[in-house]
Design a protein around this motif. Structure first.
Motif, PDB file in Angstrom:
ATOM      1  N   ARG A  13       0.854  -1.197   0.000  1.00  0.00           N
ATOM      2  CA  ARG A  13       0.000   0.000   0.000  1.00  0.00           C
ATOM      3  C   ARG A  13       0.889   1.246   0.000  1.00  0.00           C
ATOM      4  NH1 ARG A  13      -1.712  -3.166   4.033  1.00  0.00           N
ATOM      5  NH2 ARG A  13      -0.976  -1.700   5.602  1.00  0.00           N
ATOM      6  N   ASP A  15       0.542   4.179  -0.911  1.00  0.00           N
ATOM      7  CA  ASP A  15      -0.092   5.475  -0.641  1.00  0.00           C
ATOM      8  C   ASP A  15      -0.616   5.584   0.787  1.00  0.00           C
ATOM      9  OD1 ASP A  15       0.296   6.397  -3.291  1.00  0.00           O
ATOM     10  OD2 ASP A  15      -1.452   5.243  -3.945  1.00  0.00           O
ATOM     11  N   ASP A  16      -0.215   4.677   1.662  1.00  0.00           N
ATOM     12  CA  ASP A  16      -0.672   4.684   3.053  1.00  0.00           C
ATOM     13  C   ASP A  16       0.040   5.795   3.825  1.00  0.00           C
ATOM     14  OD1 ASP A  16      -1.219   4.169   5.756  1.00  0.00           O
ATOM     15  OD2 ASP A  16      -1.362   2.012   5.410  1.00  0.00           O
ATOM     16  N   VAL A  17      -0.634   6.912   4.003  1.00  0.00           N
ATOM     17  CA  VAL A  17      -0.034   8.091   4.642  1.00  0.00           C
ATOM     18  C   VAL A  17       0.381   7.795   6.078  1.00  0.00           C
ATOM     19  CG1 VAL A  17      -0.465  10.470   5.381  1.00  0.00           C
ATOM     20  CG2 VAL A  17      -1.319   9.675   3.169  1.00  0.00           C
ATOM     21  N   TRP A  20       3.571   5.709   6.208  1.00  0.00           N
ATOM     22  CA  TRP A  20       4.757   6.514   5.890  1.00  0.00           C
ATOM     23  C   TRP A  20       5.139   7.415   7.067  1.00  0.00           C
ATOM     24  CZ3 TRP A  20       8.326   5.666   2.554  1.00  0.00           C
ATOM     25  CH2 TRP A  20       8.046   5.052   1.332  1.00  0.00           C
ATOM     26  N   GLN A  42       4.357  15.370   3.281  1.00  0.00           N
ATOM     27  CA  GLN A  42       3.005  15.144   3.792  1.00  0.00           C
ATOM     28  C   GLN A  42       2.363  16.435   4.277  1.00  0.00           C
ATOM     29  OE1 GLN A  42       3.154  11.976   6.721  1.00  0.00           O
ATOM     30  NE2 GLN A  42       2.968  10.405   5.134  1.00  0.00           N
ATOM     31  N   ARG A  84       9.832   7.714  -4.451  1.00  0.00           N
ATOM     32  CA  ARG A  84       8.741   8.019  -3.529  1.00  0.00           C
ATOM     33  C   ARG A  84       9.379   8.385  -2.200  1.00  0.00           C
ATOM     34  NH1 ARG A  84       3.237   6.824  -3.382  1.00  0.00           N
ATOM     35  NH2 ARG A  84       3.466   5.537  -5.254  1.00  0.00           N
TER      36      ARG A  84
END
Length: 303
Positions: A13, A15-17, A20, A42, A84
């Protein structure tokens, strides 16, 4: 161990904020500037528009100071195509005698999920394809299982299970290489596979379709692979496809009928296929197929 768990989750995943953010804590404890980069990137979405240029400049300055040291773990033969949060995410490796060792090192990087293998063949023009196909046919007629220059046998035993995208366009995979490739995935994470000009033929596609770990593919590119209607029927096992490239394959009307009967036909969002690939009767089949989305049917009605 906790960091490894987070890394594994982020590969699935990306895009899991929240994940991260948790990972940035680990990085900050180690003095890794990418922990700060994650926090800055972020925060950008939450920053007032008037203040965003300042945050972007802070990000650019941090990257300029530290980026050269972020790929110390990658071999010289690897080229980073995208990142990323500072980590290599998409990497290209040119085919060479040491390609296996290079790919093995690349796969140790925590967040490389897209791998592209490049060859000199990408620089050759389509005008040369007829001559190359004649050479291919001659090799097949002789019973040579590996026409071409690349032997995917070098990847035997390698685990590509971390990848979500794999691009092998213009690599001479062949049908035996497709069998080797099918055995390199230890998970079902792969979502995109590019096999343009790889000469896998119906037999190679059958081997890939029989691999249960490739059942989650969404995007599949098979331009000029010597496929027939039989190959299209093998595609029925890829039930999740939303994008499919079948250009420059002699599918005929039978191939068109097999395509519109596929379980993924109604979910197709993009389809690359020419009228010359399916013939006049095939065009009529595509234009009248209730199983295809209306947008695709309308395109075929204009052919």
């Amino acid at each position: 161990m906790e960091a490894m768990v987070i890394e594994d989750a982020l590969r699935t995943r990306p895009d899991d904020v929240a994940a991260w953010h948790a990972y940035s804590e680990h990085l900050l404890e180690r003095g890794d500037a990418r922990g700060t980069l994650i926090r800055l990137e972020q925060s950008l979405a939450r920053t007032r528009p008037a203040d965003r240029p300042g945050v972007r400049q802070e990000i650019a300055d941090l990257v300029a100071r530290h980026e050269n040291g972020w790929d110390d773990g990658l071999p010289d033969g690897a080229r980073v195509l995208s990142r990323r949060h500072g980590f290599a995410a998409e990497v290209a490796v040119e085919w060479s005698d040491g390609v296996r060792e290079i790919v093995e090192q690349v796969l140790r990087a925590p967040f490389v999920t897209t791998l592209r293998i490049t060859t000199n063949a990408e620089d050759e023009r389509d005008d040369d394809e007829e001559e190359r196909d004649e050479e291919y046919n001659y090799a097949v007629d002789r019973g040579d299982p590996r026409p071409g220059r690349q032997d995917l046998g070098v990847f035997a035993g390698l685990d590509l299970g971390r990848l979500t995208e794999l691009d092998l366009a213009y690599v001479s995979v062949g049908y035996d290489g497709a069998q080797t490739l099918a055995a390199t995935f230890a998970s079902d994470r792969l979502r995109a596979l590019d096999l343009r000009y790889c000469r896998v033929a119906d037999t190679g596609l059958a081997a890939l379709a029989a691999c249960p770990r490739l059942g989650g593919l969404r995007r599949l590119h098979l331009q000029r692979n010597r496929l027939t209607a039989e190959g299209v029927r093998h595609l029925h096992r890829f039930t999740e496809l939303t994008e499919l490239d079948l250009r420059y394959n002699d599918l005929g009307a039978d191939g068109a009928r097999a395509l519109v009967a596929a379980p993924f036909a109604g979910a197709l969002e993009r389809l690359w296929l020419y009228d010359s690939d399916v013939g006049r009767d095939g065009v009529a089949t595509m234009a009248q197929a209730a199983s295809l989305p209306a947008s695709l049917r309308s395109l075929w009605r204009c052919v």
